[in-house]
Design a protein around this motif. Structure first.
Motif, mmCIF file in Angstrom:
data_model
loop_
_atom_site.group_PDB
_atom_site.id
_atom_site.type_symbol
_atom_site.label_atom_id
_atom_site.label_comp_id
_atom_site.label_asym_id
_atom_site.label_seq_id
_atom_site.Cartn_x
_atom_site.Cartn_y
_atom_site.Cartn_z
ATOM 1 N N VAL A 193 66.812 -0.684 3.286
ATOM 2 C CA VAL A 193 68.160 -0.556 2.736
ATOM 3 C C VAL A 193 68.135 -0.773 1.226
ATOM 4 O O VAL A 193 67.630 -1.782 0.741
ATOM 5 C CB VAL A 193 69.126 -1.579 3.384
ATOM 6 N N LEU A 194 68.702 0.184 0.498
ATOM 7 C CA LEU A 194 68.868 0.060 -0.949
ATOM 8 C C LEU A 194 70.345 -0.202 -1.218
ATOM 9 O O LEU A 194 71.206 0.584 -0.798
ATOM 10 C CB LEU A 194 68.417 1.338 -1.657
ATOM 11 N N GLU A 195 70.653 -1.285 -1.929
ATOM 12 C CA GLU A 195 72.049 -1.683 -2.143
ATOM 13 C C GLU A 195 72.500 -1.383 -3.573
ATOM 14 O O GLU A 195 71.753 -1.587 -4.530
ATOM 15 C CB GLU A 195 72.215 -3.173 -1.844
ATOM 16 N N PHE A 196 73.754 -0.919 -3.682
ATOM 17 C CA PHE A 196 74.336 -0.572 -4.973
ATOM 18 C C PHE A 196 75.634 -1.355 -5.181
ATOM 19 O O PHE A 196 76.214 -1.868 -4.233
ATOM 20 C CB PHE A 196 74.591 0.938 -5.039
ATOM 21 N N ASP A 197 76.107 -1.394 -6.432
ATOM 22 C CA ASP A 197 77.291 -2.182 -6.753
ATOM 23 C C ASP A 197 78.577 -1.547 -6.247
ATOM 24 O O ASP A 197 79.551 -2.239 -5.968
ATOM 25 C CB ASP A 197 77.399 -2.399 -8.267
ATOM 26 N N ASN A 198 78.603 -0.214 -6.143
ATOM 27 C CA ASN A 198 79.816 0.461 -5.692
ATOM 28 C C ASN A 198 79.466 1.760 -4.980
ATOM 29 O O ASN A 198 78.317 2.210 -4.992
ATOM 30 C CB ASN A 198 80.779 0.703 -6.860
ATOM 31 N N TYR A 199 80.484 2.379 -4.391
ATOM 32 C CA TYR A 199 80.256 3.566 -3.575
ATOM 33 C C TYR A 199 79.869 4.789 -4.393
ATOM 34 O O TYR A 199 79.065 5.614 -3.945
ATOM 35 C CB TYR A 199 81.511 3.872 -2.739
ATOM 36 N N GLN A 200 80.429 4.936 -5.580
ATOM 37 C CA GLN A 200 80.084 6.093 -6.394
ATOM 38 C C GLN A 200 78.625 6.046 -6.818
ATOM 39 O O GLN A 200 77.932 7.082 -6.846
ATOM 40 C CB GLN A 200 81.003 6.176 -7.618
ATOM 41 N N ASP A 201 78.120 4.848 -7.135
ATOM 42 C CA ASP A 201 76.705 4.713 -7.487
ATOM 43 C C ASP A 201 75.817 5.041 -6.285
ATOM 44 O O ASP A 201 74.781 5.705 -6.419
ATOM 45 C CB ASP A 201 76.403 3.289 -7.971
ATOM 46 N N ALA A 202 76.242 4.588 -5.106
ATOM 47 C CA ALA A 202 75.464 4.860 -3.894
ATOM 48 C C ALA A 202 75.466 6.352 -3.577
ATOM 49 O O ALA A 202 74.430 6.928 -3.203
ATOM 50 C CB ALA A 202 76.047 4.072 -2.728
ATOM 51 N N PHE A 203 76.627 7.002 -3.723
ATOM 52 C CA PHE A 203 76.723 8.437 -3.445
ATOM 53 C C PHE A 203 75.900 9.232 -4.461
ATOM 54 O O PHE A 203 75.210 10.201 -4.106
ATOM 55 C CB PHE A 203 78.184 8.863 -3.466
ATOM 56 N N SER A 204 75.938 8.826 -5.717
ATOM 57 C CA SER A 204 75.129 9.497 -6.751
ATOM 58 C C SER A 204 73.643 9.363 -6.440
ATOM 59 O O SER A 204 72.874 10.312 -6.637
ATOM 60 C CB SER A 204 75.426 8.893 -8.129
ATOM 61 N N ALA A 205 73.251 8.192 -5.918
ATOM 62 C CA ALA A 205 71.848 7.974 -5.558
ATOM 63 C C ALA A 205 71.436 8.878 -4.387
ATOM 64 O O ALA A 205 70.324 9.407 -4.355
ATOM 65 C CB ALA A 205 71.624 6.507 -5.191
ATOM 66 N N LEU A 206 72.360 9.052 -3.427
ATOM 67 C CA LEU A 206 72.068 9.942 -2.294
ATOM 68 C C LEU A 206 71.870 11.376 -2.791
ATOM 69 O O LEU A 206 70.927 12.058 -2.388
ATOM 70 C CB LEU A 206 73.204 9.887 -1.280
ATOM 71 N N ALA A 208 70.925 12.260 -5.654
ATOM 72 C CA ALA A 208 69.712 12.318 -6.484
ATOM 73 C C ALA A 208 68.438 12.216 -5.645
ATOM 74 O O ALA A 208 67.331 12.232 -6.196
ATOM 75 C CB ALA A 208 69.745 11.203 -7.521
ATOM 76 N N GLY A 209 68.600 12.078 -4.331
ATOM 77 C CA GLY A 209 67.431 12.025 -3.453
ATOM 78 C C GLY A 209 66.782 10.664 -3.336
ATOM 79 O O GLY A 209 65.641 10.549 -2.864
ATOM 80 N N GLN A 210 67.508 9.607 -3.710
ATOM 81 C CA GLN A 210 66.928 8.268 -3.637
ATOM 82 C C GLN A 210 66.981 7.670 -2.234
ATOM 83 O O GLN A 210 66.401 6.621 -1.985
ATOM 84 C CB GLN A 210 67.657 7.332 -4.607
ATOM 85 N N GLY A 211 67.686 8.329 -1.339
ATOM 86 C CA GLY A 211 67.776 7.840 0.032
ATOM 87 C C GLY A 211 67.985 8.990 0.994
ATOM 88 O O GLY A 211 68.283 10.125 0.595
ATOM 89 N N ASP A 212 67.851 8.680 2.293
ATOM 90 C CA ASP A 212 68.002 9.702 3.327
ATOM 91 C C ASP A 212 69.428 9.796 3.843
ATOM 92 O O ASP A 212 69.871 10.851 4.308
ATOM 93 C CB ASP A 212 67.067 9.385 4.505
ATOM 94 N N THR A 213 70.145 8.687 3.763
ATOM 95 C CA THR A 213 71.521 8.653 4.252
ATOM 96 C C THR A 213 72.277 7.509 3.585
ATOM 97 O O THR A 213 71.653 6.556 3.089
ATOM 98 C CB THR A 213 71.555 8.474 5.789
ATOM 99 N N LEU A 214 73.576 7.616 3.580
ATOM 100 C CA LEU A 214 74.433 6.558 3.050
ATOM 101 C C LEU A 214 75.302 6.067 4.203
ATOM 102 O O LEU A 214 75.852 6.891 4.947
ATOM 103 C CB LEU A 214 75.300 7.106 1.908
ATOM 104 N N THR A 215 75.408 4.766 4.348
ATOM 105 C CA THR A 215 76.199 4.237 5.450
ATOM 106 C C THR A 215 77.323 3.316 4.967
ATOM 107 O O THR A 215 77.121 2.493 4.066
ATOM 108 C CB THR A 215 75.316 3.487 6.469
ATOM 109 N N THR A 216 78.476 3.515 5.535
ATOM 110 C CA THR A 216 79.625 2.629 5.368
ATOM 111 C C THR A 216 80.675 3.082 6.376
ATOM 112 O O THR A 216 80.365 3.855 7.290
ATOM 113 C CB THR A 216 80.171 2.636 3.923
ATOM 114 N N ASP A 217 81.910 2.660 6.206
ATOM 115 C CA ASP A 217 82.960 3.054 7.141
ATOM 116 C C ASP A 217 83.202 4.562 7.063
ATOM 117 O O ASP A 217 83.202 5.145 5.969
ATOM 118 C CB ASP A 217 84.251 2.311 6.827
ATOM 119 N N ASN A 218 83.436 5.172 8.224
ATOM 120 C CA ASN A 218 83.609 6.630 8.261
ATOM 121 C C ASN A 218 84.750 7.106 7.372
ATOM 122 O O ASN A 218 84.672 8.182 6.771
ATOM 123 C CB ASN A 218 83.794 7.114 9.698
ATOM 124 N N ALA A 219 85.819 6.319 7.285
ATOM 125 C CA ALA A 219 86.959 6.720 6.462
ATOM 126 C C ALA A 219 86.551 6.896 4.995
ATOM 127 O O ALA A 219 87.022 7.812 4.311
ATOM 128 C CB ALA A 219 88.071 5.683 6.576
#
Length: 286
Positions: A193-206, A208-219
């Motif tokens: 698990v790679l952790e980010f400070d906020n959702y936009q940073d996590a989505f940008s990382a996804l 950019a190919g830094q991860g295989d999937t992003l997980t959080t609430d479906n909403a």
């Protein structure tokens, strides 16, 4: 005469010592009383007067997210923050203060929201916050105002179709301070698990190919998929994530007022309008 003078001096010294000791004792007692319940302390009575403070101020200060499409997202062009949680905050201000414009929005993240509440920077948290037993030790929660479930966001064409496809070595992106991190590790103990400070940073990382999937609430993930249709939410939710409005512990009057307001919003149909506006369908059982 000499002996009488020494006796007189002794009496005077004894009297002075008594006065000094009494004064010190009173000072110490006063200091202790101040420490246990002074005006600067965060006493239960102060917490219980939270609603009165809000009404006297004439403004409700609410912590919302600025990076979560559909719930709380800041438009960089206009500077406006919009979303489901923002509209709920405005509706609460209308019920509590009689005017939905009497609300001040402050940015919070999953990591900063509880500290900001407990530091009195905000009156409440309306920010996709899941009710958990652990969090109940730090804050009080309102009744559930939104039901979500944790899921996965992937690029279209990904071999990951559900939680069953998450294996050892899979790179999963998540946000610090969220329940999602603990949940995914409980489901797949060896996951990376790679952790980010906020959702936009996590989505940008996804992206950019830094991860295989992003997980959080479906909403929240649905909001990301709206932002970029090259990504999709896959699989059924694998947790229950009931969202609550967090109030500082002991602020019983404010908590009661929020629950009464939520009930009224459900009863008069305003909640359904907000839900349909942002989620795109009628609520089912909220």
């Amino acid at each position: 005469m000499k002996k009488r003078s020494w006796m007189t001096l002794g009496i005077i010294l004894t009297f002075l010592a008594t006065v000094l000791l009494t004064g010190c004792g009173n000072k110490e007692e006063s200091s202790n009383n101040g420490a246990n319940g002074g005006a600067n302390g965060d006493s239960p009575s102060e917490a219980a007067s939270a609603l009165d403070d809000i009404k006297s101020r004439g403004k409700l200060v609410v912590g919302v997210k600025y990076d979560t499409k559909l719930f709380g997202l800041k438009d960089p062009a206009s500077g406006n923050v919009e979303g489901f949680d923002v509209d709920i905050a405005k509706a609460l201000a209308k019920e509590i203060l009689g005017d939905e414009t009497k609300v001040e929005l402050k940015e919070v993240t999953s990591k900063t929201r509880i500290p900001m509440l407990n530091n009195n920077d905000i009156d409440m948290i309306v920010a996709t916050m899941t009710i958990t037993e652990e969090r109940k030790k730090e804050v009080d929660f309102s009744d559930v105002y939104f039901k979500a479930g944790q899921s996965l966001l992937v690029k279209k064409g990904s071999p990951i179709k559900s939680i069953d496809d998450i294996k050892k070595g899979t790179k999963v992106l998540a946000v610090k301070g969220s329940t999602s991190v603990d949940n995914i590790k409980a489901k797949v103990p060896d996951v990376n698990v790679l952790e980010f400070d906020n959702y936009q940073d996590a989505f940008s990382a996804l992206k950019a190919g830094q991860g295989d999937t992003l997980t959080t609430d479906n909403a929240i993930l649905y909001g990301m998929a709206v932002q970029d249709p090259n990504y999709e939410v896959v699989g059924e939710p694998f947790t229950d994530e009931p969202y609550g409005i967090a109030i500082k512990k002991g602020a019983t009057d404010l908590l009661s007022s929020v629950n009464e307001a939520l009930k009224k919003l459900h009863d008069n149909g305003e909640y359904d309008k907000i839900y349909e506006k942002w989620i795109g369908k009628s609520p089912s059982g909220e």
